[in-house]
Motif scaffolding. Structure first.
Motif, PDB file in Angstrom:
ATOM      1  N   VAL A  59       0.838  -1.201   0.000  1.00  0.00           N
ATOM      2  CA  VAL A  59       0.000   0.000   0.000  1.00  0.00           C
ATOM      3  C   VAL A  59       0.873   1.251   0.000  1.00  0.00           C
ATOM      4  O   VAL A  59       1.779   1.393   0.823  1.00  0.00           O
ATOM      5  N   ASN A  60       0.594   2.143  -0.944  1.00  0.00           N
ATOM      6  CA  ASN A  60       1.250   3.451  -1.007  1.00  0.00           C
ATOM      7  C   ASN A  60       0.405   4.459  -0.241  1.00  0.00           C
ATOM      8  O   ASN A  60      -0.819   4.482  -0.388  1.00  0.00           O
ATOM      9  N   LYS A  61       1.041   5.290   0.563  1.00  0.00           N
ATOM     10  CA  LYS A  61       0.333   6.311   1.326  1.00  0.00           C
ATOM     11  C   LYS A  61      -0.142   7.412   0.385  1.00  0.00           C
ATOM     12  O   LYS A  61       0.562   7.811  -0.539  1.00  0.00           O
ATOM     13  N   GLY A  62      -1.346   7.903   0.644  1.00  0.00           N
ATOM     14  CA  GLY A  62      -1.895   9.014  -0.123  1.00  0.00           C
ATOM     15  C   GLY A  62      -1.160  10.306   0.206  1.00  0.00           C
ATOM     16  O   GLY A  62      -0.180  10.315   0.945  1.00  0.00           O
ATOM     17  N   GLY A  63      -1.644  11.395  -0.353  1.00  0.00           N
ATOM     18  CA  GLY A  63      -0.998  12.686  -0.133  1.00  0.00           C
ATOM     19  C   GLY A  63       0.229  12.843  -1.006  1.00  0.00           C
ATOM     20  O   GLY A  63       1.202  13.470  -0.602  1.00  0.00           O
ATOM     21  N   ALA A  64       0.169  12.272  -2.215  1.00  0.00           N
ATOM     22  CA  ALA A  64       1.310  12.326  -3.137  1.00  0.00           C
ATOM     23  C   ALA A  64       0.809  12.576  -4.551  1.00  0.00           C
ATOM     24  O   ALA A  64      -0.383  12.421  -4.844  1.00  0.00           O
ATOM     25  N   ILE A  65       1.709  12.941  -5.417  1.00  0.00           N
ATOM     26  CA  ILE A  65       1.417  13.073  -6.843  1.00  0.00           C
ATOM     27  C   ILE A  65       2.001  11.847  -7.532  1.00  0.00           C
ATOM     28  O   ILE A  65       3.165  11.512  -7.324  1.00  0.00           O
ATOM     29  N   SER A  66       1.167  11.175  -8.327  1.00  0.00           N
ATOM     30  CA  SER A  66       1.643  10.013  -9.083  1.00  0.00           C
ATOM     31  C   SER A  66       1.968  10.453 -10.504  1.00  0.00           C
ATOM     32  O   SER A  66       1.325  11.344 -11.051  1.00  0.00           O
ATOM     33  N   LEU A  67       2.981   9.822 -11.077  1.00  0.00           N
ATOM     34  CA  LEU A  67       3.428  10.183 -12.415  1.00  0.00           C
ATOM     35  C   LEU A  67       3.851   8.928 -13.158  1.00  0.00           C
ATOM     36  O   LEU A  67       4.645   8.142 -12.646  1.00  0.00           O
ATOM     37  N   ALA A  68       3.296   8.728 -14.354  1.00  0.00           N
ATOM     38  CA  ALA A  68       3.622   7.554 -15.171  1.00  0.00           C
ATOM     39  C   ALA A  68       4.876   7.836 -15.990  1.00  0.00           C
ATOM     40  O   ALA A  68       4.946   8.834 -16.705  1.00  0.00           O
ATOM     41  N   LEU A  69       5.866   6.954 -15.871  1.00  0.00           N
ATOM     42  CA  LEU A  69       7.102   7.147 -16.628  1.00  0.00           C
ATOM     43  C   LEU A  69       6.971   6.681 -18.068  1.00  0.00           C
ATOM     44  O   LEU A  69       7.695   7.154 -18.933  1.00  0.00           O
ATOM     45  N   ASP A  70       6.096   5.728 -18.320  1.00  0.00           N
ATOM     46  CA  ASP A  70       5.873   5.284 -19.703  1.00  0.00           C
ATOM     47  C   ASP A  70       4.420   4.890 -19.832  1.00  0.00           C
ATOM     48  O   ASP A  70       3.616   5.189 -18.959  1.00  0.00           O
ATOM     49  N   GLY A  71       4.045   4.216 -20.910  1.00  0.00           N
ATOM     50  CA  GLY A  71       2.626   3.979 -21.163  1.00  0.00           C
ATOM     51  C   GLY A  71       2.029   5.301 -21.586  1.00  0.00           C
ATOM     52  O   GLY A  71       2.410   5.854 -22.598  1.00  0.00           O
ATOM     53  N   SER A  72       1.128   5.847 -20.802  1.00  0.00           N
ATOM     54  CA  SER A  72       0.639   7.217 -21.030  1.00  0.00           C
ATOM     55  C   SER A  72       1.622   8.148 -20.336  1.00  0.00           C
ATOM     56  O   SER A  72       1.356   8.724 -19.273  1.00  0.00           O
ATOM     57  N   THR A  73       2.783   8.274 -20.936  1.00  0.00           N
ATOM     58  CA  THR A  73       3.914   8.986 -20.346  1.00  0.00           C
ATOM     59  C   THR A  73       3.521  10.371 -19.849  1.00  0.00           C
ATOM     60  O   THR A  73       2.892  11.140 -20.564  1.00  0.00           O
ATOM     61  N   GLY A  74       3.901  10.650 -18.625  1.00  0.00           N
ATOM     62  CA  GLY A  74       3.654  11.958 -18.040  1.00  0.00           C
ATOM     63  C   GLY A  74       2.282  12.115 -17.415  1.00  0.00           C
ATOM     64  O   GLY A  74       1.972  13.190 -16.912  1.00  0.00           O
ATOM     65  N   SER A  75       1.465  11.064 -17.433  1.00  0.00           N
ATOM     66  CA  SER A  75       0.157  11.154 -16.781  1.00  0.00           C
ATOM     67  C   SER A  75       0.385  11.432 -15.301  1.00  0.00           C
ATOM     68  O   SER A  75       1.029  10.650 -14.609  1.00  0.00           O
ATOM     69  N   THR A  76      -0.135  12.548 -14.845  1.00  0.00           N
ATOM     70  CA  THR A  76       0.155  13.044 -13.510  1.00  0.00           C
ATOM     71  C   THR A  76      -1.155  13.298 -12.774  1.00  0.00           C
ATOM     72  O   THR A  76      -2.040  13.959 -13.314  1.00  0.00           O
ATOM     73  N   LEU A 113     -13.195  16.651   0.049  1.00  0.00           N
ATOM     74  CA  LEU A 113     -12.624  15.311  -0.034  1.00  0.00           C
ATOM     75  C   LEU A 113     -12.561  14.695   1.356  1.00  0.00           C
ATOM     76  O   LEU A 113     -11.982  15.272   2.268  1.00  0.00           O
ATOM     77  N   PRO A 114     -13.158  13.532   1.530  1.00  0.00           N
ATOM     78  CA  PRO A 114     -13.125  12.898   2.851  1.00  0.00           C
ATOM     79  C   PRO A 114     -11.731  12.340   3.157  1.00  0.00           C
ATOM     80  O   PRO A 114     -10.957  12.055   2.250  1.00  0.00           O
ATOM     81  N   GLU A 115     -11.440  12.214   4.418  1.00  0.00           N
ATOM     82  CA  GLU A 115     -10.141  11.657   4.811  1.00  0.00           C
ATOM     83  C   GLU A 115     -10.023  10.184   4.431  1.00  0.00           C
ATOM     84  O   GLU A 115      -8.962   9.713   4.077  1.00  0.00           O
ATOM     85  N   GLU A 116     -11.130   9.458   4.524  1.00  0.00           N
ATOM     86  CA  GLU A 116     -11.138   8.054   4.134  1.00  0.00           C
ATOM     87  C   GLU A 116     -11.672   7.932   2.721  1.00  0.00           C
ATOM     88  O   GLU A 116     -12.518   8.716   2.306  1.00  0.00           O
ATOM     89  N   ARG A 117     -11.183   6.949   1.977  1.00  0.00           N
ATOM     90  CA  ARG A 117     -11.626   6.764   0.599  1.00  0.00           C
ATOM     91  C   ARG A 117     -13.107   6.466   0.521  1.00  0.00           C
ATOM     92  O   ARG A 117     -13.814   6.896  -0.370  1.00  0.00           O
ATOM     93  N   TYR A 118     -13.589   5.718   1.470  1.00  0.00           N
ATOM     94  CA  TYR A 118     -14.967   5.277   1.425  1.00  0.00           C
ATOM     95  C   TYR A 118     -15.599   5.549   2.778  1.00  0.00           C
ATOM     96  O   TYR A 118     -15.072   5.129   3.794  1.00  0.00           O
TER      97      TYR A 118
END
Length: 175
Positions: free
Chosen positions: A57-74, A166-171
């Motif tokens: 599990v990755n902790k939230g509160g971050a920006i995700s970025l795709a290095l390839d595939g849909s490159t640069g999807s942020t 945005l709620p603190e919990e996803r659900y």
């Protein structure tokens, strides 16, 4: 507005990642399910919901970025999530980004998307290339990201107030 390197604002780290096939697909309404982030350019990077696995599990509160595939999807990941391969995370350095609220994060996501738009499937991003990228950011006199300026600029966006809800919990179970 100043041009500043990503490495001055964020730590750049690889996500905890595995192939989606190695996760158990779950229903979106399952309160324990987590979004699975992949290299898609749609739906905030979410391609499915899966049951969490210990240590994955990755902790939230971050920006995700795709290095390839849909490159640069942020995208901004507010909640904890699972990740596919070649997803990198930008975690704010608190001394430079003291307010990483969803509005500020969305502004920074837009700046990062613009900065990485020249990269494609044929010229993919690497951690080395990512570390050299600079983005335009409003800074205070103290040299921190000017969150007040960002909030003022983003005030006019349609439905921007939804970010404040945005709620603190996803659900959340409504009672």
């Amino acid at each position: 507005m100043e041009k500043i390197k990503l490495t001055e604002l964020f730590t750049i780290e690889s996500s905890i990642q595995d192939d989606k096939i190695n996760f158990q697909i779950a229903d979106i309404n399952d309160v324990d399910a987590l979004p699975f982030i992949s290299r898609t350019a749609r739906n905030n990077g979410i391609t499915d919901y899966c049951s969490p696995r210990a240590g994955m599990v990755n902790k939230g509160g971050a920006i995700s970025l795709a290095l390839d595939g849909s490159t640069g999807s942020t995208f901004y990941q507010h909640h904890d999530f699972l990740s596919g391969q070649n997803i990198w995370l930008l975690r704010p350095i608190v001394a430079k980004v003291p307010d990483f609220s969803p509005r500020v994060a969305l502004y920074l996501v837009s700046s990062i998307r613009k900065a990485v738009s020249a990269y494609t499937y044929n010229l993919s991003l690497t951690k080395t290339r990512l570390q050299k990228i600079s983005i335009n950011v409003p800074l205070t006199a103290a040299g921190t990201v000017d969150a007040d300026w960002i909030r003022t600029e983003m005030f006019g966006l349609r439905h921007i107030e939804l970010l404040d809800e945005l709620p603190e919990e996803r659900y959340q179970i409504l009672t």
